[in-house]
Design a protein around this motif. Structure first.
Motif, PDB file in Angstrom:
ATOM      1  N   GLN A 187      -3.802   2.796   3.409  1.00 36.23           N
ATOM      2  CA  GLN A 187      -3.745   3.789   2.639  1.00 36.23           C
ATOM      3  C   GLN A 187      -4.124   5.085   3.396  1.00 36.23           C
ATOM      4  O   GLN A 187      -3.260   6.157   3.228  1.00 36.23           O
ATOM      5  CB  GLN A 187      -4.705   3.924   1.405  1.00 36.23           C
ATOM      6  N   GLY A 215      -9.118   0.102   3.288  1.00 34.62           N
ATOM      7  CA  GLY A 215      -8.639   1.604   3.320  1.00 34.62           C
ATOM      8  C   GLY A 215      -8.145   1.943   4.536  1.00 34.62           C
ATOM      9  O   GLY A 215      -7.423   3.264   4.403  1.00 34.62           O
ATOM     10  N   ALA A 227      -7.033   3.485  -2.021  1.00 34.78           N
ATOM     11  CA  ALA A 227      -7.940   2.306  -1.426  1.00 34.78           C
ATOM     12  C   ALA A 227      -8.487   1.450  -2.626  1.00 34.78           C
ATOM     13  O   ALA A 227      -8.470   0.369  -2.704  1.00 34.78           O
ATOM     14  CB  ALA A 227      -8.890   2.613  -0.248  1.00 34.78           C
ATOM     15  N   SER A 274       0.939  -1.128  -0.067  1.00 32.35           N
ATOM     16  CA  SER A 274       0.022   0.039  -0.002  1.00 32.35           C
ATOM     17  C   SER A 274       0.975   1.226   0.025  1.00 32.35           C
ATOM     18  O   SER A 274       0.436   2.285  -0.649  1.00 32.35           O
ATOM     19  CB  SER A 274      -0.856   0.200   1.257  1.00 32.35           C
TER      20      SER A 274
END
Length: 459
Positions: A194, A191, A179, A150
């Motif tokens: 991120q 999410g 995300a 990520s």
């Protein structure tokens, strides 16, 4: 927290000679590869989630910190070329090149995460992009549950937003873009990774809520620190379907429970919106799970019958899952319990930070639930958490998706040196890992660090 696109001095972000030298080395390698210096630098950190594992994709808050380990991308635009060339400062990673107008994620390779971040931003604009040459350097341990993938997506998206002049993006907005973009690589996450990569604050944990993304800084107890330990079994979230299977099971648990409670399951989809729809607390959600979902497995046919859906609709609900049977009760018990632990952890930090024993118990309970109800721990992680507890940790648990990777332990500051030595001696030494290698790569103290930023290219 600085404006996302403000250029920061390298020495203000990396306060050690080694950190500054790393950036200089990256610039030298970039120039050797492409013949000119980069004209921009961006960074995005990895993360450690203190508590709240596997609940973000169910809509519940989480409590992570950004860490100092990060991904840095050096880049240069080239108006004369229409190629995107992605290289790595570590030459063992293969280079990738394609036409800038034909960027696609066709397979899961290291550079796929760079392409995903680029795609997430570029689909927001209509201008023809210039050619782009980039070089990546990362210090986040790979496949270790610290969100190296990520961080790479976030750094790439920040890079794309910078050179495509999409500077109106807020940190919250670009986190949500990332995300969604990571799903190009096949991971249906929620999410958290991120959000903390962009919204991290030095010295503070962040309570992150979703839909929309928003953060509340949380002060941690002064008497403790957090130590990361890598079990040295690596697992990418995109490997196989273990991660996506859990996402599907939680989605199905929400749908079935909504139906049992007389709600329209199509309007709920996740456990947190279901809880809100019925004005429940996490504890009350857990009570309803225990009352309305049965233990053991649900079959595909059983769920189709409960929801009154076609096979094709069922397939759309489970997405990338490969399961034929589903453990809805166990998964929902973990999620509801973990949501309650996040709320209690935050309450203690705010109201009674001296009660570190209670915080440690919450961390231990999280690991037990991830092991027993979510089935994402492995023998090495269980062994390592017990070693950490024996070495003096107040609480220890796996961090990240599981199936390998790292543990996070809460340790009294006054014993941290002894703690690290004891963990090395008990876990890493039998694996023939020297103390120097362990403490430089696999076993380290961490503290909340700042989120993603743009760096000035040193003159």
């Amino acid at each position: 927290m600085s404006n996302l696109f403000d250029e920061l001095n390298v020495e203000d972000v990396y306060d050690t000679p080694a950190g500054q030298q790393r950036i200089n080395n990256l610039i030298v390698k970039f120039e050797a590869k492409f013949g000119e210096q980069p004209n921009f630098l961006v960074r995005a950190p990895g993360r450690v989630n203190l508590i709240g594992e596997h609940v973000d994709y169910c809509g519940f808050p989480v409590l992570p910190i950004a860490i100092q380990q990060d991904v840095v991308i050096a880049g240069r635009t080239d108006e004369t070329d229409r190629k995107l060339t992605v290289s790595n400062a570590d030459s063992s990673f293969p280079e990738y090149s394609c036409n800038i107008r034909d960027v696609q994620v066709k397979e899961v390779k290291w550079y796929s995460y760079v392409l995903a971040g680029y795609l997430g931003i570029s689909q927001r604009i209509n201008t023809l992009p210039p050619g782009l040459q980039v070089m990546v350097d990362g210090t986040v341990p790979m496949s270790a549950g610290l969100s190296s993938s990520s961080a790479l997506v976030c750094a790439s998206a920040l890079m794309a937003a910078l050179f495509l002049k999409e500077k109106s993006l807020t940190r919250e907005c670009i986190a949500e873009v990332c995300a969604k973009a990571e799903r190009y690589v096949g991971t249906e996450g929620g999410g958290m990774d991120q959000a903390i990569s962009f919204l991290g604050v030095k010295g503070k944990a962040q309570l992150i809520n979703f839909n929309p993304v928003r953060c509340e800084p949380v002060s941690l107890p002064d008497s403790v620190t957090f130590v990361v330990a890598n079990c040295m079994v690596n697992k990418w979230k995109a490997d196989g379907t273990d991660f996506n299977n859990r996402v599907a099971e939680c989605r199905l648990a929400a749908d079935v429970l909504a139906t049992k409670l007389g709600l329209d399951w199509e309007k709920v989809q996740k456990l947190q919106p279901l809880m809100v729809a019925r004005d429940m607390t996490p504890k009350e959600l857990l009570e309803n799970v225990e009352q309305h979902l049965h233990s053991g497995v649900y079959t595909r046919d059983e769920i189709v019958d409960i929801l009154k859906v076609s096979d094709s609709t069922f397939a759309s609900i489970i997405g990338k899952s490969s399961n034929e049977v589903f453990r809805l009760y166990d998964r929902a018990v973990h999620v509801a319990g973990e949501a309650a632990r996040v709320a209690e952890f935050r309450r203690l930090c705010d109201e009674n930070p001296a009660d570190v024993q209670a915080l440690g118990r919450l961390i231990d309970e999280s690991h037990d639930s991830l092991k027993v109800k979510y089935n994402v721990s492995i023998e090495e992680l269980d062994n390592l958490t017990q070693i950490c507890k024996g070495a003096g940790a107040l609480g220890s648990r796996l961090v990240g998706a599981g199936f390998g990777g790292c543990t996070i332990s809460m340790v009294p500051k006054e014993i941290v040196d002894q703690f690290i030595f004891k963990v090395w001696e008990a876990y890493y030494k039998p694996l023939n890992v020297s103390e120097e290698e362990a403490t430089s790569k696999h076993l380290f103290v961490t503290s909340p660090y700042a989120g993603a930023c743009v760096l000035k290219v040193p003159s």
